[in-house]
Design a protein around this motif. Structure first.
Motif, PDB file in Angstrom:
ATOM      1  N   MET A 426       0.835  -1.209   0.000  1.00  0.00           N
ATOM      2  CA  MET A 426       0.000   0.000   0.000  1.00  0.00           C
ATOM      3  C   MET A 426       0.873   1.264   0.000  1.00  0.00           C
ATOM      4  N   LYS A 427       1.941   1.261   0.813  1.00  0.00           N
ATOM      5  CA  LYS A 427       2.830   2.425   0.888  1.00  0.00           C
ATOM      6  C   LYS A 427       3.704   2.532  -0.358  1.00  0.00           C
ATOM      7  N   ILE A 428       4.248   1.392  -0.769  1.00  0.00           N
ATOM      8  CA  ILE A 428       5.169   1.395  -1.909  1.00  0.00           C
ATOM      9  C   ILE A 428       4.464   1.855  -3.179  1.00  0.00           C
ATOM     10  N   SER A 429       3.200   1.471  -3.337  1.00  0.00           N
ATOM     11  CA  SER A 429       2.483   1.772  -4.580  1.00  0.00           C
ATOM     12  C   SER A 429       2.289   3.269  -4.800  1.00  0.00           C
ATOM     13  N   SER A 430       2.255   4.053  -3.726  1.00  0.00           N
ATOM     14  CA  SER A 430       2.127   5.507  -3.911  1.00  0.00           C
ATOM     15  C   SER A 430       3.387   6.075  -4.557  1.00  0.00           C
ATOM     16  N   THR A 431       4.537   5.463  -4.258  1.00  0.00           N
ATOM     17  CA  THR A 431       5.794   5.872  -4.891  1.00  0.00           C
ATOM     18  C   THR A 431       5.872   5.370  -6.327  1.00  0.00           C
ATOM     19  N   THR A 432       5.517   4.111  -6.544  1.00  0.00           N
ATOM     20  CA  THR A 432       5.644   3.548  -7.892  1.00  0.00           C
ATOM     21  C   THR A 432       4.672   4.193  -8.875  1.00  0.00           C
ATOM     22  N   SER A 433       3.526   4.652  -8.392  1.00  0.00           N
ATOM     23  CA  SER A 433       2.596   5.348  -9.296  1.00  0.00           C
ATOM     24  C   SER A 433       3.187   6.681  -9.759  1.00  0.00           C
ATOM     25  N   ASN A 434       4.019   7.299  -8.914  1.00  0.00           N
ATOM     26  CA  ASN A 434       4.707   8.531  -9.327  1.00  0.00           C
ATOM     27  C   ASN A 434       5.792   8.240 -10.360  1.00  0.00           C
ATOM     28  N   ILE A 435       6.487   7.125 -10.188  1.00  0.00           N
ATOM     29  CA  ILE A 435       7.530   6.757 -11.151  1.00  0.00           C
ATOM     30  C   ILE A 435       6.947   6.656 -12.557  1.00  0.00           C
ATOM     31  N   TYR A 436       5.781   6.017 -12.656  1.00  0.00           N
ATOM     32  CA  TYR A 436       5.186   5.777 -13.974  1.00  0.00           C
ATOM     33  C   TYR A 436       4.101   6.789 -14.332  1.00  0.00           C
ATOM     34  N   ASP A 437       3.937   7.796 -13.469  1.00  0.00           N
ATOM     35  CA  ASP A 437       2.988   8.880 -13.729  1.00  0.00           C
ATOM     36  C   ASP A 437       1.624   8.318 -14.132  1.00  0.00           C
ATOM     37  N   THR A 438       1.097   7.462 -13.270  1.00  0.00           N
ATOM     38  CA  THR A 438      -0.176   6.818 -13.572  1.00  0.00           C
ATOM     39  C   THR A 438      -1.015   6.678 -12.310  1.00  0.00           C
ATOM     40  N   LYS A 439      -2.319   6.635 -12.471  1.00  0.00           N
ATOM     41  CA  LYS A 439      -3.227   6.441 -11.346  1.00  0.00           C
ATOM     42  C   LYS A 439      -3.619   4.971 -11.276  1.00  0.00           C
ATOM     43  N   ILE A 440      -3.515   4.413 -10.073  1.00  0.00           N
ATOM     44  CA  ILE A 440      -3.822   2.996  -9.901  1.00  0.00           C
ATOM     45  C   ILE A 440      -4.761   2.795  -8.716  1.00  0.00           C
ATOM     46  N   SER A 441      -5.449   1.669  -8.726  1.00  0.00           N
ATOM     47  CA  SER A 441      -6.254   1.241  -7.584  1.00  0.00           C
ATOM     48  C   SER A 441      -5.528   0.087  -6.906  1.00  0.00           C
ATOM     49  N   VAL A 442      -5.444   0.141  -5.584  1.00  0.00           N
ATOM     50  CA  VAL A 442      -4.786  -0.916  -4.815  1.00  0.00           C
ATOM     51  C   VAL A 442      -5.793  -1.432  -3.799  1.00  0.00           C
ATOM     52  N   ASN A 443      -6.200  -2.690  -3.944  1.00  0.00           N
ATOM     53  CA  ASN A 443      -7.265  -3.243  -3.108  1.00  0.00           C
ATOM     54  C   ASN A 443      -6.889  -4.627  -2.587  1.00  0.00           C
ATOM     55  N   LYS A 444      -7.330  -4.900  -1.379  1.00  0.00           N
ATOM     56  CA  LYS A 444      -7.102  -6.213  -0.782  1.00  0.00           C
ATOM     57  C   LYS A 444      -8.156  -7.189  -1.284  1.00  0.00           C
ATOM     58  N   LEU A 445      -7.705  -8.288  -1.880  1.00  0.00           N
ATOM     59  CA  LEU A 445      -8.621  -9.337  -2.313  1.00  0.00           C
ATOM     60  C   LEU A 445      -8.951 -10.259  -1.145  1.00  0.00           C
ATOM     61  N   ALA A 446      -7.931 -10.661  -0.413  1.00  0.00           N
ATOM     62  CA  ALA A 446      -8.076 -11.530   0.757  1.00  0.00           C
ATOM     63  C   ALA A 446      -6.745 -11.497   1.498  1.00  0.00           C
ATOM     64  N   ARG A 447      -6.664 -12.200   2.610  1.00  0.00           N
ATOM     65  CA  ARG A 447      -5.414 -12.227   3.366  1.00  0.00           C
ATOM     66  C   ARG A 447      -4.304 -12.834   2.505  1.00  0.00           C
ATOM     67  N   GLY A 448      -3.299 -12.012   2.200  1.00  0.00           N
ATOM     68  CA  GLY A 448      -2.189 -12.490   1.388  1.00  0.00           C
ATOM     69  C   GLY A 448      -2.364 -12.271  -0.094  1.00  0.00           C
ATOM     70  N   ALA A 449      -3.310 -11.419  -0.505  1.00  0.00           N
ATOM     71  CA  ALA A 449      -3.501 -11.143  -1.936  1.00  0.00           C
ATOM     72  C   ALA A 449      -3.957  -9.701  -2.128  1.00  0.00           C
ATOM     73  N   ILE A 450      -3.173  -8.928  -2.888  1.00  0.00           N
ATOM     74  CA  ILE A 450      -3.460  -7.524  -3.175  1.00  0.00           C
ATOM     75  C   ILE A 450      -3.598  -7.349  -4.685  1.00  0.00           C
ATOM     76  N   VAL A 451      -4.634  -6.618  -5.091  1.00  0.00           N
ATOM     77  CA  VAL A 451      -4.889  -6.379  -6.512  1.00  0.00           C
ATOM     78  C   VAL A 451      -4.493  -4.950  -6.866  1.00  0.00           C
ATOM     79  N   ILE A 452      -3.645  -4.808  -7.873  1.00  0.00           N
ATOM     80  CA  ILE A 452      -3.267  -3.497  -8.409  1.00  0.00           C
ATOM     81  C   ILE A 452      -3.810  -3.404  -9.826  1.00  0.00           C
ATOM     82  N   SER A 453      -4.591  -2.359 -10.084  1.00  0.00           N
ATOM     83  CA  SER A 453      -5.242  -2.234 -11.388  1.00  0.00           C
ATOM     84  C   SER A 453      -5.292  -0.775 -11.810  1.00  0.00           C
ATOM     85  N   PRO A 454      -5.530  -0.519 -13.102  1.00  0.00           N
ATOM     86  CA  PRO A 454      -5.645   0.868 -13.562  1.00  0.00           C
ATOM     87  C   PRO A 454      -6.881   1.528 -12.980  1.00  0.00           C
ATOM     88  N   LYS A 455      -6.770   2.813 -12.690  1.00  0.00           N
ATOM     89  CA  LYS A 455      -7.917   3.548 -12.131  1.00  0.00           C
ATOM     90  C   LYS A 455      -8.679   4.237 -13.260  1.00  0.00           C
TER      91      LYS A 455
END
Length: 455
Positions: A426-455
């Motif tokens: 969750m924290k790292i993705s705010s930095t990586t979205s700046n690197i690629y100049d893109t908006k993303i959605s970061v959501n928890k699917l279940a314990r041990g699974a995170i979904v990153i998708s275009p916003k």
């Protein structure tokens, strides 16, 4: 445009893999793909319920045997395409590719993979070796990509990570970084000595092919010798660089108590284990190691590297040591050599030493471009994909909820996977979205699974 294909990326060791794989997931989101970052056994336990592309190595896992194909076959039945990508396929015991190839073959027999699978390798010698070994894979499907957790340390990314890195290091910077790797004689309580011993015993057969002595007994002697020397080196540097912080970072599989106890009198020495190694490298002045892959990561980051090789009195301990890292940077045999290397203002990158092992530096861009080439379709919105995933894995969340309620009643199970570190996505993705100049959605699917998708 959103793409149909789901990209599955396993995480086995968050401290090693989390930043680079979050970067890759973010770059894929920019191209329209939905990516799931997950604890590496999540879908083996909860089933593969939607087709997609798997980028990783954990389909032949050691829980059963190195050749057991049950998980792999389940993935194929579930229409999961496989691109083999191993973040540990480049650094091995020995001094040259002749010995490294023996250990590479122990990682996987690529002839157990389908001819339709792709094999992503770090560098030239790995590709040449596997082309020679295979009886079913076309050369075009063995592709040099490098590895994401080296790519992320290139200097072009440093400015984006600065705030994140300072948060990780507690605002420490410009320190002398000492990295250790002595998990057999200094095992982390989370793993225990027996688990680490099993890892080394698994390497015995490979080692016998080029040395008569037992690998596990040799490495025990080597680590006993080295840990003592590294502790003495830390004390020496503390006394000779009183105006500098010395950060000793234990390997994730090591305990830190021994270091803390023996170095407690030295106030400018910080013994740490938290945070990804990439942050600690980026904010350091120099990196000191022995046989550690962080040497090459630091060289990627254009940091001064000092390979500390204290004389073993002719006992030949270093036959068990990964040879490539000890070719990087300044080679120091004594504490005084290390001191002089730290003071030396001139440093030349050792690219000529590692470029046949790491032959592609821009790994993340290379892999993302390949995904775009082979999976170009665009039909389903990323929000609909996530909704479908939530529905299909709804019962997983219910089961975890019930376990959390009942867990205090029963004996607490030993949790080996560090879930708290995993959720740093969750924290790292705010930095990586700046690197690629893109908006993303970061959501928890279940314990041990995170979904990153275009916003």
């Amino acid at each position: 445009m959103p793409k149909d294909t789901i990209i599955y990326i396993p995480i086995e060791a968050p401290k090693r893999e989390l930043t680079s794989k979050t970067m890759l997931a973010t770059r894929l989101a920019k191209a329209g793909y939905t990516t799931i970052l997950f604890e590496h056994s999540f879908f083996d336990r909860h089933k593969w319920k939607m087709p997609g592309l798997y980028l990783g190595k954990n389909f032949f896992r050691y829980e059963k045997s190195k050749t057991n194909k049950s998980w792999y076959n389940e993935m194929k039945k579930s229409k999961i395409d496989i691109w083999y990508l191993d973040e540990e396929a480049g650094i091995f015991p020995g001094k040259d590719p002749k010995s490294w190839k023996i250990f590479l073959d122990e990682r996987i027999d690529i002839n157990n993979l389908s001819s339709k699978d792709k094999i992503l390798v770090w560098g030239r010698w790995q590709k040449e070796h596997w082309i020679e070994k295979t009886n079913k894979h076309e050369e075009k499907n063995i592709i040099i990509t490098g590895t994401p957790h080296y790519d992320m340390l290139q200097t072009k990314y440093h400015k984006y990570f600065r705030e994140f890195d300072l948060n990780t290091t507690g605002n420490l910077e410009n320190y002398i970084l000492i990295n250790t790797r002595f998990s057999l004689v200094n095992s982390h309580p989370r793993l225990g000595r027996k688990a680490v011993e099993k890892f080394y015993l698994d390497a015995e057969e490979s080692f016998k092919k080029f040395n008569k002595e037992k690998f596990s007994s040799l490495i025990f002697k080597e680590e006993t010798f080295l840990i003592k020397n590294f502790i003495e080196l830390a004390k020496y540097l503390s006394e000779n660089f009183t105006d500098k912080n010395i950060v000793l970072r234990a390997h994730p599989d090591e305990g830190s108590e021994r270091y803390k106890n023996e170095l407690s009198a030295h106030k400018n020495i910080k013994v740490i284990s938290e945070g990804g190694i990439d942050s600690w490298i980026r904010l350091s002045d120099c990196v000191i190691h022995n046989g550690c892959s962080t040497a090459i990561q630091a060289d990627f980051a254009k940091k001064k590297v000092i390979s500390y090789l204290p004389s073993d009195g002719g006992l030949n301990f270093y036959v068990t040591t990964p040879g490539l890292p000890n070719m990087i940077g300044f080679l120091a045999k004594t504490n005084e050599d290390v001191k002089e290397a730290i003071k030396n203002p001139v440093y030349k990158q050792s690219k000529q030493k590692w470029e046949s092992t790491f032959s592609e530096e821009n790994t993340i861009e290379k892999i993302a471009s390949m995904v775009e080439e082979f999976y170009p379709e665009d039909k389903t919105s990323s929000m609909n994909i996530f909704k479908n995933l939530k529905i299909k894995y709804f019962m997983v969340n219910i089961k975890e909820f019930l376990k959390d309620i009942l867990r205090p009643i029963f004996k607490k199970p030993k949790v080996i996977f560090p879930y708290e570190e995993f959720y740093n996505i969750m924290k790292i993705s705010s930095t990586t979205s700046n690197i690629y100049d893109t908006k993303i959605s970061v959501n928890k699917l279940a314990r041990g699974a995170i979904v990153i998708s275009p916003k």
